[in-house]
Design an enzyme around this catalytic site. Structure first.
Site, PDB file in Angstrom:
ATOM      1  N   GLU A 242       5.537 151.293  13.083  1.00 36.29           N
ATOM      2  CA  GLU A 242       5.946 152.634  13.513  1.00 36.29           C
ATOM      3  C   GLU A 242       6.537 152.505  14.920  1.00 36.29           C
ATOM      4  O   GLU A 242       5.937 152.881  15.920  1.00 36.29           O
ATOM      5  CB  GLU A 242       4.765 153.613  13.533  1.00 36.29           C
ATOM      6  CG  GLU A 242       5.204 155.064  13.720  1.00 36.29           C
ATOM      7  CD  GLU A 242       4.763 155.732  15.016  1.00 36.29           C
ATOM      8  OE1 GLU A 242       5.322 156.795  15.355  1.00 36.29           O
ATOM      9  OE2 GLU A 242       3.876 155.201  15.708  1.00 36.29           O
TER      10      GLU A 242
ATOM     11  N   ASP B 260       0.259 152.201  14.206  1.00 39.49           N
ATOM     12  CA  ASP B 260       0.585 153.372  15.009  1.00 39.49           C
ATOM     13  C   ASP B 260       0.951 152.973  16.444  1.00 39.49           C
ATOM     14  O   ASP B 260       0.252 152.183  17.074  1.00 39.49           O
ATOM     15  CB  ASP B 260      -0.638 154.301  15.035  1.00 39.49           C
ATOM     16  CG  ASP B 260      -0.377 155.551  15.843  1.00 39.49           C
ATOM     17  OD1 ASP B 260       0.501 156.328  15.424  1.00 39.49           O
ATOM     18  OD2 ASP B 260      -1.019 155.739  16.889  1.00 39.49           O
TER      19      ASP B 260
HETATM   20  C1  GLC Z   1       2.188 157.963  16.702  1.00 45.07           C
HETATM   21  C2  GLC Z   1       1.873 159.112  15.781  1.00 45.07           C
HETATM   22  C3  GLC Z   1       1.820 160.373  16.565  1.00 45.07           C
HETATM   23  C4  GLC Z   1       0.773 160.240  17.622  1.00 45.07           C
HETATM   24  C5  GLC Z   1       1.000 158.998  18.471  1.00 45.07           C
HETATM   25  C6  GLC Z   1      -0.230 158.660  19.238  1.00 45.07           C
HETATM   26  O1  GLC Z   1       3.436 158.057  17.250  1.00 45.07           O
HETATM   27  O2  GLC Z   1       2.819 159.175  14.757  1.00 45.07           O
HETATM   28  O3  GLC Z   1       1.558 161.464  15.737  1.00 45.07           O
HETATM   29  O4  GLC Z   1       0.806 161.368  18.437  1.00 45.07           O
HETATM   30  O5  GLC Z   1       1.248 157.871  17.707  1.00 45.07           O
HETATM   31  O6  GLC Z   1      -1.213 158.122  18.390  1.00 45.07           O
HETATM   32  C1  GLC Z   2       7.371 159.052  20.979  1.00 43.65           C
HETATM   33  C2  GLC Z   2       6.910 157.712  20.594  1.00 43.65           C
HETATM   34  C3  GLC Z   2       6.557 157.689  19.136  1.00 43.65           C
HETATM   35  C4  GLC Z   2       5.652 158.842  18.771  1.00 43.65           C
HETATM   36  C5  GLC Z   2       6.155 160.143  19.248  1.00 43.65           C
HETATM   37  C6  GLC Z   2       5.111 161.208  19.030  1.00 43.65           C
HETATM   38  O1  GLC Z   2       8.597 159.299  20.405  1.00 43.65           O
HETATM   39  O2  GLC Z   2       7.891 156.739  20.847  1.00 43.65           O
HETATM   40  O3  GLC Z   2       5.920 156.493  18.858  1.00 43.65           O
HETATM   41  O4  GLC Z   2       5.565 158.951  17.395  1.00 43.65           O
HETATM   42  O5  GLC Z   2       6.449 160.044  20.592  1.00 43.65           O
HETATM   43  O6  GLC Z   2       5.631 162.457  19.342  1.00 43.65           O
END
Ligand code: GLC
Ligand code: GLC
Length: 640
Positions: A328, A286
């Protein structure tokens, strides 16, 4: 200095004092053999990160202890799994792979009830199940589970660690790989490390990025993005008990961990091995782009972020090699690619394909999709994309402006258009979506909405417009036909298989209403399942159509390990690619992104042996007339 020699010396010293009683003789032999192979790499990576510290060797030794312990706590069944996966390292490239992501509560209620849903998953053909974060979290808002208070405890509402272990076994029996989140960029402010930091215990204030005043935060801020500007400006939060500013990239209650501290690396490795030993086969990394901070930079995608992830990967190779990483990284396409490597992340979300499929639906044009995929689709053949259309997050338009520019598209203007289109503000748009994370300073935003609502089904049903309903269904099947054939693991988002529409009830929930991503985090109710069984319903057509495509995919090896080539097409509404495998088989995929019939030059059939073929979806031979091949509105063809 000769690092290789130093790594040997360190390993010899560490091994001479390692507690061997925790492992049987044969297990010890396996562990030592893996260490001998892997340690030089691990040493080199850690040396880059922490070699300048006087206590480097202390942390190295502690880490090997942790790895030995992690391995000793791994069950016999999982150790066998390790052996199996080492013999079939490309298991995730099979045509049988089909992923799904779901929230335990929204999909089934809790972990025990989820076992009862296994037949549903099997019937659909799911072989990979990503359970959204299910760990202990603060009450109220927990960023959908991404603010973890304890990695070793399951959220009470969902069950217990034992329930999770039992579920993992049941999934394994059903041939479904369990995927869990590795939320390692931050913990919640209620994690015991954060609680100790609030008390000012220095061992733990050093686990986070904490500052007495605004001097350094202000300097960092110059180059940082804001991820959730709708809830809080800037990237730092004042903590009254600690009397310090804390780095919080996401929400104020999500505290970024400080990886310049080797104690954090070791502690998180310990948590990671705990998760691996629950029986998951992939960990979703994540927010991995944010883990390393460097003054004067955006603090995203730093070189040392890669070093860190490779080091974690190396630890898994030693203690739990059956587990792979999924990246991710929702960032610029060139940066996304840098995380993908056998020794870093074997799997990666494909956010570029995701965004550009939506872009093509809005514009009915495929040039940006084609050009971008030509540039960025190819990855190491040891790795695989996780191709998805929707996830639990917002859609960000992460395409490369330079590629757009070459096609005469201005990146900023185009993002503005796409946001207008998918929030239904653009006249003639078919989409029902919600703007997310609007930044008052930059005007930037992203988009939320369920797949079916964004593809036009919500508005078409509201207006009871038969042709629009038909178009929406066709769009939904068209975009699924791409992720099911383009190469990689297709990843469905729970509820999309039934065409679920936006759920606006979050606007009444005090813990959710400021986070519009909840509009597409929808409960899978029995009545939704029932509705999809009525042959008149649009949802039925979606569900049947999807099942049909999945069955075809499973039956042909060409959808598995095979090279992908993106082709140019003489018709700007059509997206074309081929797959070739080592048995000399070819698949030709044609996708019409417009609601009108389209014709393309029949020369495209030369991609196939004999220039003849059959469409697997309709089971019909392809006939060309007047030198043209015709595609119906929103038709996809899988030609062999
Ligand atoms: C990732 C998750 C998102 C979350 C963020 C912080 O981007 O997909 O849902 O808000 O990380 O953990
Ligand atoms: C941003 C971050 C991504 C996360 C998202 C959550 O785009 O780059 O990692 O999932 O915010 O809204």
């Amino acid at each position: 200095m000769n690092l290789h020699l130093e790594s040997q010396r360190s390993l010899n010293r560490i091994m001479s004092s390692l507690d061997r009683s925790q492992l049987s003789k044969t297990d010890m032999a396996v562990f030592e053999a893996r260490l001998n192979t892997e340690f030089p790499r691990l040493f080199e990576l850690l040396f880059q990160l922490y070699g300048h510290r006087y206590d480097f060797y202390y942390y190295l030794q502690q880490l090997v202890d942790t790895l030995a312990q992690g391995y000793s706590q791994r069950s016999r069944a999982l150790k066998n799994k390790d052996k199996k996966r080492l013999n079939e390292p490309h298991w995730y490239q099979s045509q049988n792979m089909l992923g799904m992501a779901c929230y335990v509560d929204l999909f089934a209620g809790d972990l025990v009830k989820l076992q009862g849903k296994i037949p549903y998953l099997k019937e659909l053909g799911i072989t990979y199940l990503h359970l959204m974060p299910l760990y202990d979290v603060p009450k109220g808002d927990s960023d959908g589970g991404y603010a973890v208070s304890d990695y070793r405890k399951v959220n009470e509402k969902l069950g217990s660690i034992d329930d999770l272990k039992t579920l993992a076994k049941a999934l394994e029996k059903a041939g479904i790989s369990l995927v869990l989140d590795f939320v390692f960029n931050h913990t919640s402010d209620e994690h015991r490390w954060a609680m100790a930091a609030k008390e000012g215990i220095s061992e733990f204030t050093e686990f986070y990025h904490m500052f007495d005043d605004r001097t350094l935060p202000d300097q960092y801020e110059h180059n940082l993005r804001e991820i959730f500007p709708q809830v809080r400006r800037g990237n730092f939060t004042w903590n009254e008990p600690a009397k310090k500013w804390v780095w919080t990239t996401f929400n104020s209650f999500q505290w970024d961990l400080n990886y310049s501290n080797p104690a954090v690396f070791n502690a998180i490795t310990d948590e990671m091995l705990f998760l691996a030993n629950l029986g998951c086969e992939a960990l979703r990394l994540d927010a991995l782009a944010f883990i390393w901070k460097e003054m004067g930079t955006s603090c995203e995608n730093q070189d040392k972020a890669h070093t860190l992830i490779q080091a974690f990967n190396s630890c898994l190779q030693i203690s739990a090699p059956a587990v792979v990483f999924k990246s991710e990284a929702i960032v610029h396409p060139d940066e996304v690619l840098k995380y993908i490597d056998k020794q870093e992340c074997q799997l990666s979300y494909n956010p570029l394909l995701m965004a550009l499929v939506w872009e093509s639906l809005a514009t009915r044009k495929t040039q940006l999709l084609t050009e971008s995929m030509r540039k960025s689709f190819a990855i190491s053949n040891h790795c695989a994309w996780a191709n998805y259309i929707r996830s639990h997050d917002d859609i960000g338009w992460t395409f490369d402006d330079a590629v757009a520019q070459k096609l005469g598209i201005n990146g900023n203007d185009h993002r503005y258009f796409l946001n207008q289109f998918y929030t239904g503000r653009f006249e003639g748009s078919f989409a029902s979506g919600v703007a997310f994370g609007e930044n008052p300073s930059t005007g930037d935003c992203r988009v939320c909405g369920s797949l079916a609502s964004l593809a036009g089904l919500e508005s078409a049903i509201q207006h009871n417009h038969a042709q629009n309903i038909d178009h929406a269904v066709k769009r939904i099947l068209l975009i699924h036909s791409i992720i099911l054939s383009i190469g990689g693991v297709p990843l469905l988002y729970s509820g999309d298989e039934l065409g679920l529409l936006n759920d606006y009830s979050y606007q009444q929930d005090i813990n959710k209403k400021h986070d519009d991503r909840w509009v597409h985090r929808i409960a899978l109710t029995d009545s939704a399942i029932l509705q999809a069984s009525h042959p008149q319903a649009a949802q039925y057509k979606i569900s049947q159509g999807l099942h049909h495509l999945i069955k075809i995919r499973q039956q042909h090896a060409i959808f598995g390990q095979a090279e992908t080539q993106i082709l140019d097409c003489d018709n700007s509404h059509v997206f074309v690619f081929t797959r070739h495998n080592s048995e000399g088989k070819t698949l030709l995929v044609l996708c019409n992104f417009s609601e009108f019939e389209q014709h393309i030059d029949s020369k495209i059939m030369d991609q196939l042996y004999d220039s003849t073929g059959k469409d697997l979806i309709t089971q019909q031979d392809i006939r060309c007339s007047n030198g043209h091949l015709s595609l119906l509105p929103y038709q996809a063809m899988w030609i062999v």
